[in-house]
Every structure is written in structure tokens, then in C-alpha cells.
Scaffold this motif. Structure first.
Motif, PDB file in Angstrom:
ATOM      1  N   PRO A  56       0.837  -1.213   0.000  1.00 61.80           N
ATOM      2  CA  PRO A  56       0.000   0.000   0.000  1.00 61.80           C
ATOM      3  C   PRO A  56       0.861   1.248   0.000  1.00 61.80           C
ATOM      4  O   PRO A  56       2.010   1.233   0.463  1.00 61.80           O
ATOM      5  N   ARG A  57       0.307   2.326  -0.519  1.00 64.10           N
ATOM      6  CA  ARG A  57       1.037   3.592  -0.580  1.00 64.10           C
ATOM      7  C   ARG A  57       0.736   4.479   0.623  1.00 64.10           C
ATOM      8  O   ARG A  57       1.205   5.614   0.680  1.00 64.10           O
ATOM      9  N   HIS A  58      -0.052   3.968   1.559  1.00 65.42           N
ATOM     10  CA  HIS A  58      -0.422   4.753   2.745  1.00 65.42           C
ATOM     11  C   HIS A  58      -0.342   3.847   3.965  1.00 65.42           C
ATOM     12  O   HIS A  58      -0.936   2.766   3.986  1.00 65.42           O
ATOM     13  N   VAL A  59       0.416   4.271   4.984  1.00 64.22           N
ATOM     14  CA  VAL A  59       0.610   3.481   6.198  1.00 64.22           C
ATOM     15  C   VAL A  59       0.338   4.385   7.399  1.00 64.22           C
ATOM     16  O   VAL A  59       0.734   5.551   7.412  1.00 64.22           O
ATOM     17  N   VAL A  60      -0.338   3.819   8.414  1.00 60.86           N
ATOM     18  CA  VAL A  60      -0.638   4.567   9.641  1.00 60.86           C
ATOM     19  C   VAL A  60       0.271   4.044  10.755  1.00 60.86           C
ATOM     20  O   VAL A  60       0.381   2.832  10.970  1.00 60.86           O
ATOM     21  N   MET A  61       0.901   4.983  11.468  1.00 58.89           N
ATOM     22  CA  MET A  61       1.823   4.616  12.548  1.00 58.89           C
ATOM     23  C   MET A  61       1.445   5.352  13.829  1.00 58.89           C
ATOM     24  O   MET A  61       1.260   6.573  13.821  1.00 58.89           O
ATOM     25  N   ALA A  62       1.341   4.609  14.934  1.00 56.45           N
ATOM     26  CA  ALA A  62       1.072   5.209  16.239  1.00 56.45           C
ATOM     27  C   ALA A  62       2.397   5.619  16.867  1.00 56.45           C
ATOM     28  O   ALA A  62       3.357   4.841  16.883  1.00 56.45           O
ATOM     29  N   ILE A  86       5.984   6.838  -0.269  1.00 57.57           N
ATOM     30  CA  ILE A  86       4.975   6.252   0.609  1.00 57.57           C
ATOM     31  C   ILE A  86       4.548   7.307   1.623  1.00 57.57           C
ATOM     32  O   ILE A  86       5.373   8.019   2.193  1.00 57.57           O
ATOM     33  N   THR A  87       3.237   7.392   1.872  1.00 58.52           N
ATOM     34  CA  THR A  87       2.722   8.326   2.874  1.00 58.52           C
ATOM     35  C   THR A  87       2.628   7.618   4.215  1.00 58.52           C
ATOM     36  O   THR A  87       1.936   6.610   4.348  1.00 58.52           O
ATOM     37  N   LEU A  88       3.359   8.127   5.208  1.00 55.69           N
ATOM     38  CA  LEU A  88       3.314   7.576   6.560  1.00 55.69           C
ATOM     39  C   LEU A  88       2.526   8.546   7.437  1.00 55.69           C
ATOM     40  O   LEU A  88       3.004   9.614   7.795  1.00 55.69           O
ATOM     41  N   GLU A  89       1.302   8.153   7.754  1.00 51.62           N
ATOM     42  CA  GLU A  89       0.441   8.993   8.594  1.00 51.62           C
ATOM     43  C   GLU A  89       0.726   8.705  10.067  1.00 51.62           C
ATOM     44  O   GLU A  89       0.742   7.544  10.493  1.00 51.62           O
ATOM     45  N   LEU A  90       0.963   9.759  10.849  1.00 52.26           N
ATOM     46  CA  LEU A  90       1.283   9.607  12.259  1.00 52.26           C
ATOM     47  C   LEU A  90       0.036   9.809  13.108  1.00 52.26           C
ATOM     48  O   LEU A  90      -0.696  10.782  12.924  1.00 52.26           O
TER      49      LEU A  90
END
Length: 468
Positions: A56-62, A86-90
Motif C-alpha cells: 500500500p502507498r499509505h501506512v498509519v503509525m502510532a 509512501i505516505t506515513l500517517e502519524l
């Protein structure tokens, strides 16, 4: 000179004719084998897409609390991922416990998180794997008042009891700081005090500097602003861990950090002698369903960002794959032994990943397709041979009819049949390897035609002899 030109011309013509011949064979092969090739191609696409889908081109990270060191670290990871397309959403959280809950929830979009070792019970967590530890998180206990002499156990005990009855921050509940503080207090036989405060790191710093609290646990990196602020305050004391070896035995996830005299401040000679601190480690945890290519990308980010030398760690020390507390990802095990795939070092991430996926699919596919393709020429020859044999059978039937009951009035009819049979032979697309069989058929048809044209009763049987 003319001879050289002639040789070049002949060589060119020879190459041209060879290429043309090969091209004709190839196009004929495609015309005959296209159904099988289509099935193989559809199978390849299906396996490539479903057995090894693209990442995937979008990943969510806590990460952690806004303004905290984990969130700042997450921003560095996001910048690294952005360079790779890649978009890493925080996702800001309250701390370690919430991060673990996000990862363990199979419906939650969070796929990665920073979590302190020892801040959770690994036996109660499923569906989560570790990509290794990426940094030390020293356990700092700052306090006000008279300095405790670390070699005086009785004084330590008395001071600890004083803290239990005074205002002390043990970190926000659910945070790594709170978990580590409770480990240390309970190991010394203390429960939570009635006057404990559950403040975040920044709140603890402000309260301690203003004198609103007497002590505060903070678990954070040496470079963190909160830690630097408190280390720079000469009115505060730092509690060391003279029994660090005992803590390390009791809590395998804890590490011992040595601080030489004056390391924090040469001007103040702080600390005034060599001391030992305890530290947890930051784990880089993931949902065990994360795409392998993204796992390699996280590991590369950890190597580039956390692998640099720092106050407590040497260059290349992180990521480390010891005492992670959770099962290591197979990708992490591979990375530990072999590093990232070679192509990732020389090609853009998307291209390296695409080639790796193609190799992953093509190798087993070729193991099946190659034998099939090898059989195609033989299959093609068998088909042509069956057609030739079929025409031979028709010719044999004509000849048998002429031999058994030849009627002169039917001569022209049979000549037309032979012409049609020869036309069928002319339509055959025959490879060069079967040219002999093809022309033998043509010769046989011509032979029967000549027999019909040779006399009035060429196939009449008299006795046991055939008149020709």
C-alpha cells in the motif's frame, strides 16, 4: 575490394533471411499456441496480483503524545517514507498501552508503532511482531531537596518512603514512563503512593521546576528536550542506580547505561562520579500482516535515523534484534543476516519492489511454464503430422476405391478430388523440420494423379497383378 563488398552483402542477406525465417516461425508458433500462452499469461497475472500484491502507498503509525520525542521521531520516519513515495500517517496517542491496543486490533488501520519494552505483557499480545529495538530510553528520576548518597541503603530507603508520601509524578497511566516507574517501585517493595501524580513528560518538567512536585520519573532519550531541560537545572538531583545489575537480572528488557564523571556537564562536573542508569528500549512493532516491502522500508529508516551514534549508542548499534519481547518478523530475521534486498540500494523503492515481486512470481512460474513451453514444438509437430497422416488416409481411400472398382467415367471426378486434396496440403503451415513429410505427401498425390492419366484402366486388377 569488390570481394569484401560482396562478402558484406552476402553476410547481410544471410542475417536478414535468418531473422525473417525466425520471425515467420515465431508468428506461426503464436498462431498455433496462442490459447495455451493466453492461459499461462492469465495465470501469471493472477498469481502476481493475488499471491504477492503490491504494498500500500499509505501506512498509519502510532507514535506518542504530541510534542513528545516519539512523535518527533515519527516525523523523521514520515520524511524518510515520503522520499520513497509512501505516505506515513502519524497517529498521536497517550502512550505504549494505547499503541499496543491499536496494533492488536485486527480491524484497526494502525500498522506500526513505537512501544517501550516492558510497558506491556507480551504474553497477552497476539498478531504483533517486532522489527527490533531502535534506541535506548533511559529511566530518569529527578528530585528536589537533599541529595541521596547512593551507597547509603538506609538513606535510599528513607528517601524512597519520603517520595511515596510526597508529590511525585510517575507518568501518565498507559505510558511507558508509568510502566517503568511501577516496575522499579514494586521491585523495591512499594505500591503506588497516595500522592502520586500522573503527569505527562512536559507537565512533569514544568511542575518540578516550579516546585509543585518533589520528584518525577521520566523515561525518554537523553537528547529529548524534557530531559535536557532537567539535566541543565542545577537545583535538581538525578537518582542513579547503584544496583543496576540486580535490576537487569529482574527485568531482562532493561539495559545498563554507564555515565562517566562530568558527562552531562563538564562545567558543573555533573555527575560528580561515574554512575549507572537503567534504560528500557524502544521497540519498532508492526501488525504481522504488514507487507514485507514496507517492513524492509521501516528497517532501512531505522538504520538511517536510529543507527547514528548518540550519547548512549554507537554507530550502527540500532536496529538491534535482542530482547525485543515479541516474536521477530521473518523479514527482520532476514535483514539481520543479509540486510535489505540488493536492488533497494540502487533503484527507487517502487522499481526495486516491482522487480522483486516479478522475480518472486516468475521463478516458480517458470518452473511450471518452462517444461510446458518445451513441449510446444513437439505438440505442434504432432498436430501437423496428424494432418498429414489424415490427408494420406484420404489419398489411400481414393486409391483403394480406384483399385476395387475403377470406372473410366469417374476419372475426372477423382482428378478433381486429388486437386482438392493437394489444395488442402498446400494450406498446411509446415515447419522446416517436417518439410520432407510435406513434400512426400505432395509427391504421393502427384503419383496417384499420374497413374490416373497413364492409361484407360490403370487400376483394373487382372488376376493378382495390377495394370499400371
Amino acid at each position: 575490394m569488390g570481394s569484401i563488398k560482396q562478402d558484406i552483402k552476402e553476410t547481410y542477406l544471410g542475417l536478414f533471411e535468418t531473422v525473417q525465417e525466425k520471425w515467420n516461425d515465431f508468428t506461426q508458433f503464436l498462431m498455433e499456441a496462442w490459447p495455451l500462452l493466453t492461459i499461462l499469461l492469465v495465470g501469471l497475472i493472477g498469481v502476481w496480483w493475488y499471491a504477492d500484491p503490491p504494498p500500500p502507498r499509505h501506512v498509519v503509525m502510532a507514535t506518542g503524545q504530541l510534542g513528545g520525542s516519539y512523535h518527533a521521531l515519527g516525523e523523521k520516519y514520515a520524511a524518510f517514507f515520503e522520499k520513497k513515495g509512501i505516505t506515513l500517517e502519524l497517529l498521536a496517542t497517550k502512550g505504549a498501552q494505547e499503541n499496543i491496543e491499536h496494533l492488536a486490533d485486527r480491524k484497526d488501520p494502525v500498522q506500526a508503532a513505537f512501544v517501550q519494552a516492558g510497558a506491556f505483557d507480551p504474553h497477552t499480545v497476539t498478531g504483533v511482531q517486532s522489527l527490533g529495538t531502535i534506541s535506548y530510553d533511559p529511566i530518569w528520576l529527578f528530585y528536589r531537596g537533599p541529595e541521596v548518597k547512593e551507597n547509603d541503603f538506609q538513606e535510599i530507603q528513607a528517601r524512597s518512603k519520603y517520595f511515596l508520601n510526597s508529590r511525585m509524578s510517575v507518568g501518565a497511566k498507559g505510558s511507558g514512563t508509568h510502566a517503568q516507574a511501577m516496575h522499579i517501585l514494586k521491585a523495591n517493595g512499594f505500591d503506588e503512593g497516595a500522592h502520586f501524580l500522573y503527569l505527562s513528560g512536559s507537565q512533569s518538567v514544568r511542575a518540578l521546576q516550579k516546585g509543585e512536585i518533589d520528584a518525577a520519573f521520566i523515561v525518554d532519550a537523553y537528547e529529548a528536550p524534557n530531559v535536557q531541560t532537567l539535566l541543565a537545572d542545577p537545583t535538581l538531583h538525578l537518582s542513579a542506580f547503584p544496583r543496576a545489575e540486580a535490576y537487569a537480572r529482574l527485568f531482562p528488557f532493561m539495559q545498563i547505561l554507564n555515565v562517566p564523571t562530568g558527562a552531562f556537564s563538564l562545567v558543573r562536573n555533573f555527575p560528580s562520579k561515574d554512575i549507572k542508569l537503567m534504560a528500557s528500549t524502544t521497540n519498532l512493532l508492526i501488525d504481522d500482516r504488514m507487507h514485507p516491502a514496507l517492513q524492509f522500508l521501516f528497517l532501512e529508516a531505522a538504520r538511517e535515523i536510529n543507527g547514528k551514534a548518540s550519547f548512549f549508542s554507537e554507530h550502527g548499534q540500532f536496529p538491534s534484534f535482542k530482547n525485543t519481547g515479541l516474536p521477530e518478523s521473518p523479514v527482520a530475521l532476514h535483514y539481520e543476516k543479509n540486510g535489505s534486498p540488493l536492488l533497494m540500494a540502487y533503484l527507487p523503492f517502487w522499481l526495486a519492489e516491482l522487480i522483486n515481486r516479478l522475480i518472486f512470481v516468475l521463478l516458480p512460474f517458470c518452473a511450471v511454464a518452462y517444461p510446458v513451453l518445451l513441449t510446444l514444438p513437439g505438440y505442434r509437430n504432432k498436430r501437423i503430422r496428424r494432418k498429414i497422416n489424415k490427408l494420406y488416409g484420404v489419398l489411400k481411400g481414393y486409391e483403394q476405391e480406384l483399385t476395387d472398382d475403377f470406372q473410366p467415367a469417374t476419372k475426372d471426378q477423382y482428378l478433381q478430388k486429388l486437386d482438392l486434396l493437394e489444395y488442402e496440403a498446400l494450406k498446411l503451415q509446415v515447419p522446416k523440420s517436417m518439410a520432407g513429410d510435406y513434400y512426400s505427401l505432395r509427391t504421393s498425390i502427384d503419383y496417384v494423379r499420374n497413374c490416373l492419366n497413364r492409361g484407360t484402366r490403370p487400376y483394373q486388377v487382372i488376376g493378382e497383378e495390377t495394370l499400371l
